[in-house]
Design a protein around this motif. Structure first.
Motif, PDB file in Angstrom:
ATOM      1  N   SER A  68       0.852  -1.192   0.000  1.00 28.02           N
ATOM      2  CA  SER A  68       0.000   0.000   0.000  1.00 28.02           C
ATOM      3  C   SER A  68       0.885   1.239   0.000  1.00 28.02           C
ATOM      4  O   SER A  68       1.925   1.269   0.669  1.00 28.02           O
ATOM      5  CB  SER A  68      -0.907   0.019   1.235  1.00 28.02           C
ATOM      6  OG  SER A  68      -1.748  -1.117   1.271  1.00 28.02           O
ATOM      7  N   SER A  69       0.452   2.256  -0.744  1.00 29.22           N
ATOM      8  CA  SER A  69       1.238   3.490  -0.813  1.00 29.22           C
ATOM      9  C   SER A  69       0.391   4.592  -1.417  1.00 29.22           C
ATOM     10  O   SER A  69      -0.632   4.318  -2.062  1.00 29.22           O
ATOM     11  CB  SER A  69       2.495   3.282  -1.668  1.00 29.22           C
ATOM     12  OG  SER A  69       2.138   3.020  -3.023  1.00 29.22           O
ATOM     13  N   GLY A 123      -1.359   7.867  -7.739  1.00 30.89           N
ATOM     14  CA  GLY A 123      -1.773   8.970  -8.593  1.00 30.89           C
ATOM     15  C   GLY A 123      -0.641   9.973  -8.772  1.00 30.89           C
ATOM     16  O   GLY A 123       0.499   9.601  -9.030  1.00 30.89           O
ATOM     17  N   VAL A 124      -0.938  11.261  -8.608  1.00 36.01           N
ATOM     18  CA  VAL A 124       0.085  12.291  -8.777  1.00 36.01           C
ATOM     19  C   VAL A 124       1.182  12.171  -7.726  1.00 36.01           C
ATOM     20  O   VAL A 124       2.288  12.690  -7.901  1.00 36.01           O
ATOM     21  CB  VAL A 124      -0.567  13.690  -8.734  1.00 36.01           C
ATOM     22  CG1 VAL A 124      -1.037  14.039  -7.329  1.00 36.01           C
ATOM     23  CG2 VAL A 124       0.379  14.759  -9.262  1.00 36.01           C
ATOM     24  N   ALA A 125       0.902  11.450  -6.622  1.00 35.57           N
ATOM     25  CA  ALA A 125       1.923  11.240  -5.594  1.00 35.57           C
ATOM     26  C   ALA A 125       3.119  10.464  -6.138  1.00 35.57           C
ATOM     27  O   ALA A 125       4.235  10.601  -5.624  1.00 35.57           O
ATOM     28  CB  ALA A 125       1.328  10.499  -4.400  1.00 35.57           C
ATOM     29  N   ASN A 126       2.904   9.648  -7.179  1.00 37.24           N
ATOM     30  CA  ASN A 126       4.013   8.895  -7.763  1.00 37.24           C
ATOM     31  C   ASN A 126       5.114   9.835  -8.248  1.00 37.24           C
ATOM     32  O   ASN A 126       6.292   9.677  -7.911  1.00 37.24           O
ATOM     33  CB  ASN A 126       3.528   8.035  -8.933  1.00 37.24           C
ATOM     34  CG  ASN A 126       2.557   6.955  -8.523  1.00 37.24           C
ATOM     35  OD1 ASN A 126       2.448   6.612  -7.349  1.00 37.24           O
ATOM     36  ND2 ASN A 126       1.841   6.404  -9.487  1.00 37.24           N
ATOM     37  N   MET A 127       4.719  10.807  -9.059  1.00 35.01           N
ATOM     38  CA  MET A 127       5.733  11.706  -9.614  1.00 35.01           C
ATOM     39  C   MET A 127       6.267  12.675  -8.576  1.00 35.01           C
ATOM     40  O   MET A 127       7.471  12.980  -8.559  1.00 35.01           O
ATOM     41  CB  MET A 127       5.164  12.465 -10.812  1.00 35.01           C
ATOM     42  CG  MET A 127       6.247  13.171 -11.625  1.00 35.01           C
ATOM     43  SD  MET A 127       5.608  13.943 -13.126  1.00 35.01           S
ATOM     44  CE  MET A 127       4.913  12.526 -13.966  1.00 35.01           C
ATOM     45  N   ALA A 128       5.396  13.171  -7.691  1.00 31.74           N
ATOM     46  CA  ALA A 128       5.869  14.098  -6.663  1.00 31.74           C
ATOM     47  C   ALA A 128       6.931  13.450  -5.788  1.00 31.74           C
ATOM     48  O   ALA A 128       7.954  14.062  -5.463  1.00 31.74           O
ATOM     49  CB  ALA A 128       4.690  14.569  -5.808  1.00 31.74           C
ATOM     50  N   THR A 129       6.707  12.207  -5.408  1.00 35.83           N
ATOM     51  CA  THR A 129       7.678  11.501  -4.564  1.00 35.83           C
ATOM     52  C   THR A 129       8.958  11.230  -5.321  1.00 35.83           C
ATOM     53  O   THR A 129      10.064  11.390  -4.784  1.00 35.83           O
ATOM     54  CB  THR A 129       7.071  10.177  -4.063  1.00 35.83           C
ATOM     55  OG1 THR A 129       5.877  10.458  -3.339  1.00 35.83           O
ATOM     56  CG2 THR A 129       8.038   9.445  -3.148  1.00 35.83           C
ATOM     57  N   ALA A 130       8.843  10.822  -6.587  1.00 37.22           N
ATOM     58  CA  ALA A 130      10.037  10.543  -7.384  1.00 37.22           C
ATOM     59  C   ALA A 130      10.904  11.791  -7.538  1.00 37.22           C
ATOM     60  O   ALA A 130      12.133  11.723  -7.435  1.00 37.22           O
ATOM     61  CB  ALA A 130       9.630   9.995  -8.752  1.00 37.22           C
ATOM     62  N   LEU A 131      10.267  12.928  -7.775  1.00 36.62           N
ATOM     63  CA  LEU A 131      11.015  14.186  -7.896  1.00 36.62           C
ATOM     64  C   LEU A 131      11.719  14.530  -6.591  1.00 36.62           C
ATOM     65  O   LEU A 131      12.904  14.903  -6.580  1.00 36.62           O
ATOM     66  CB  LEU A 131      10.067  15.316  -8.283  1.00 36.62           C
ATOM     67  CG  LEU A 131       9.505  15.291  -9.707  1.00 36.62           C
ATOM     68  CD1 LEU A 131       8.286  16.195  -9.821  1.00 36.62           C
ATOM     69  CD2 LEU A 131      10.579  15.712 -10.709  1.00 36.62           C
ATOM     70  N   SER A 136       4.536   5.412  -5.849  1.00 38.19           N
ATOM     71  CA  SER A 136       5.309   6.470  -5.205  1.00 38.19           C
ATOM     72  C   SER A 136       6.463   5.930  -4.376  1.00 38.19           C
ATOM     73  O   SER A 136       7.602   6.403  -4.480  1.00 38.19           O
ATOM     74  CB  SER A 136       4.388   7.325  -4.324  1.00 38.19           C
ATOM     75  OG  SER A 136       3.830   6.560  -3.271  1.00 38.19           O
ATOM     76  N   LEU A 137       6.200   4.932  -3.549  1.00 37.59           N
ATOM     77  CA  LEU A 137       7.226   4.463  -2.613  1.00 37.59           C
ATOM     78  C   LEU A 137       8.209   3.490  -3.236  1.00 37.59           C
ATOM     79  O   LEU A 137       9.114   3.002  -2.566  1.00 37.59           O
ATOM     80  CB  LEU A 137       6.551   3.845  -1.374  1.00 37.59           C
ATOM     81  CG  LEU A 137       5.596   4.783  -0.626  1.00 37.59           C
ATOM     82  CD1 LEU A 137       5.113   4.136   0.664  1.00 37.59           C
ATOM     83  CD2 LEU A 137       6.258   6.128  -0.335  1.00 37.59           C
ATOM     84  N   LEU A 165      14.498   4.923   2.831  1.00 33.73           N
ATOM     85  CA  LEU A 165      13.285   5.263   2.113  1.00 33.73           C
ATOM     86  C   LEU A 165      12.105   4.431   2.595  1.00 33.73           C
ATOM     87  O   LEU A 165      12.226   3.238   2.831  1.00 33.73           O
ATOM     88  CB  LEU A 165      13.481   5.027   0.607  1.00 33.73           C
ATOM     89  CG  LEU A 165      14.572   5.870  -0.072  1.00 33.73           C
ATOM     90  CD1 LEU A 165      14.684   5.496  -1.535  1.00 33.73           C
ATOM     91  CD2 LEU A 165      14.270   7.350   0.075  1.00 33.73           C
ATOM     92  N   LEU A 166      10.966   5.094   2.727  1.00 31.72           N
ATOM     93  CA  LEU A 166       9.735   4.389   3.052  1.00 31.72           C
ATOM     94  C   LEU A 166       9.333   3.535   1.862  1.00 31.72           C
ATOM     95  O   LEU A 166       9.352   3.994   0.722  1.00 31.72           O
ATOM     96  CB  LEU A 166       8.631   5.399   3.364  1.00 31.72           C
ATOM     97  CG  LEU A 166       7.245   4.831   3.718  1.00 31.72           C
ATOM     98  CD1 LEU A 166       7.315   4.060   5.030  1.00 31.72           C
ATOM     99  CD2 LEU A 166       6.227   5.955   3.798  1.00 31.72           C
ATOM    100  N   ARG A 167       8.995   2.269   2.107  1.00 35.41           N
ATOM    101  CA  ARG A 167       8.545   1.376   1.054  1.00 35.41           C
ATOM    102  C   ARG A 167       7.108   0.947   1.318  1.00 35.41           C
ATOM    103  O   ARG A 167       6.614   1.036   2.442  1.00 35.41           O
ATOM    104  CB  ARG A 167       9.450   0.139   0.959  1.00 35.41           C
ATOM    105  CG  ARG A 167      10.888   0.441   0.560  1.00 35.41           C
ATOM    106  CD  ARG A 167      10.975   1.073  -0.815  1.00 35.41           C
ATOM    107  NE  ARG A 167      12.361   1.266  -1.241  1.00 35.41           N
ATOM    108  CZ  ARG A 167      12.718   1.968  -2.310  1.00 35.41           C
ATOM    109  NH1 ARG A 167      11.795   2.568  -3.044  1.00 35.41           N
ATOM    110  NH2 ARG A 167      13.984   2.088  -2.641  1.00 35.41           N
ATOM    111  N   ALA A 168       6.445   0.481   0.274  1.00 31.21           N
ATOM    112  CA  ALA A 168       5.067   0.034   0.412  1.00 31.21           C
ATOM    113  C   ALA A 168       5.004  -1.200   1.298  1.00 31.21           C
ATOM    114  O   ALA A 168       5.842  -2.100   1.194  1.00 31.21           O
ATOM    115  CB  ALA A 168       4.481  -0.277  -0.966  1.00 31.21           C
ATOM    116  N   THR A 169       4.006  -1.234   2.165  1.00 32.60           N
ATOM    117  CA  THR A 169       3.817  -2.375   3.070  1.00 32.60           C
ATOM    118  C   THR A 169       2.377  -2.888   2.897  1.00 32.60           C
ATOM    119  O   THR A 169       1.528  -2.192   2.349  1.00 32.60           O
ATOM    120  CB  THR A 169       4.040  -1.966   4.534  1.00 32.60           C
ATOM    121  OG1 THR A 169       3.118  -0.907   4.876  1.00 32.60           O
ATOM    122  CG2 THR A 169       5.466  -1.484   4.742  1.00 32.60           C
TER     123      THR A 169
END
Length: 368
Positions: free
Chosen positions: A64-65, A68-76, A311-312, A357-361
């Protein structure tokens, strides 16, 4: 979890700032601004096949993570760019989790974002198998005002998605202020692939569709033909080819590059395109040659698909440094790949740095 949360980002320990040389130029404090919908993503992996009607399917992995737009925001942000996001967040537990993860842990500026009372967070369930994914989403339009784009901070760059007649006034304003606009586009469910969708490319610095989208919009037969057609419409045209890498033309510098992808064992492809965009944007703002930008974007995307979620799964500089260190000391990469990524020697710090880094759990959080 908090019920409101601060919009100001928590300090982050990114070991490398790719724009450090630009910080004294009097430019904006924010590197990249973007807006969109944040989902809670629940990802199932380890499926041998697509779910079969009338049966129950068990997966071997789950994460879980924020999505949506959080994917790119986190990557940046994980690549060291100062990132501001305008998005609506529900005031439910899912919204709390996404807000805390993005602002409190990742260090993304949520000042332009909004908590929407009584609105439940959108959710996407993604099932990954055979290198692809199938998604089911649910959500409702956020109540007005849903985001505070009016409080958009000046930024070096903005990221947007092109849709017919949907480009926001904020994009035009940011373009007029000198911000570089990076754009992608979504799948056209109508099948029309109307070229008018690309009318707003005149506002953009770079356009990064995937090969399928590019071929449909340009009515061409190959990614190479498509990127040449798009280069007539936008200064920097990039067409991603999945496992084939990416091809690009930079009309400003006259550069042309075609860089193959890195072969990896993919766990979950969710968000790989967003991570590619983040890597390319980072290299562009830092002033790297076109081939280096493509290679770096390919690398960040390849590292991301080896983790759950969108994102994560995004890598930080520690992961990039670890990959390069392993390739140099242990091997496993071709001489061509080693030459292609030699630019990392001067870019990376001597040590890997500490930035866990936080990863999906499998769950959005345990109660202490």
């Amino acid at each position: 979890m908090s019920t409101a949360g601060s919009a100001q980002p928590a300090p982050t320990g990114s070991p490398l700032d790719p724009l450090a040389a630009l910080r004294s130029d009097g430019g904006p404090e924010t590197d990249v601004f973007l807006t969109g919908t944040v989902f809670l993503d629940i990802v199932f992996t380890g499926l041998d096949h697509a779910p079969v009607r009338g049966t129950e399917t068990w997966s071997r992995g789950m994460g879980s993570s924020p999505g949506g737009v959080a994917n790119m925001a986190t990557a940046l942000r994980r690549l060291g760019l100062r990132t501001a996001l305008a998005a609506a967040f529900g005031d439910d537990m899912y919204g709390d989790y996404c807000w805390d993860a993005l602002c409190g842990i990742e260090g993304i500026d949520l000042t332009p974002s909004h908590r929407a009372p009584g609105w439940h967070s959108p959710v996407t369930v993604s099932m990954a198998y055979d290198g692809e994914r199938t998604m089911v989403s649910h959500g409702h339009e956020a109540p007005r005002p849903c985001v505070s784009v009016a409080s958009r901070p000046p930024s070096r760059a903005c990221v947007t998605s092109l849709e017919p007649g949907r480009v926001g006034d904020w994009v035009r304003q940011a373009h007029n202020e000198g911000s570089l606009i990076f754009a992608d586009t979504g799948w056209d469910e109508t099948g029309a692939w109307d070229p008018d969708t690309l009318a707003d490319l005149s506002l953009c610095h770079a356009f990064l569709p995937n090969a399928t989208e590019a071929l449909h919009y340009t009515r061409t037969d190959t990614p190479e033909e498509a990127v040449r057609a798009l280069a007539e419409l936008v200064p920097v045209a990039v067409v991603t080819k999945g496992s084939g890498g990416a091809v690009a033309i930079d009309g400003n510098s006259g550069e042309h590059a075609d860089v193959p992808a890195l072969a990896v064992d993919a766990l979950d492809p969710t968000g790989a395109g967003d991570v590619f965009m983040a890597g390319f944007t980072t290299g562009t703002l830092a002033g790297w040659p076109l081939a280096d930008r493509l290679a770096f974007a390919n690398l960040t995307a390849a590292l991301s698909v080896q983790h759950f979620g969108g994102s994560l799964s995004a890598p930080g500089w520690s992961e990039v440094a670890a990959w390069w260190q392993y390739a140099r000391r242990i091997g496993g990469q071709s001489p061509e790949v080693m030459r292609r990524y030699g630019f990392l020697d001067e870019l990376l710090p001597g040590g890997r740095g500490d930035w866990p880094l936080l990863r999906a759990t499998p769950t959005i959080g345990f109660r202490s």
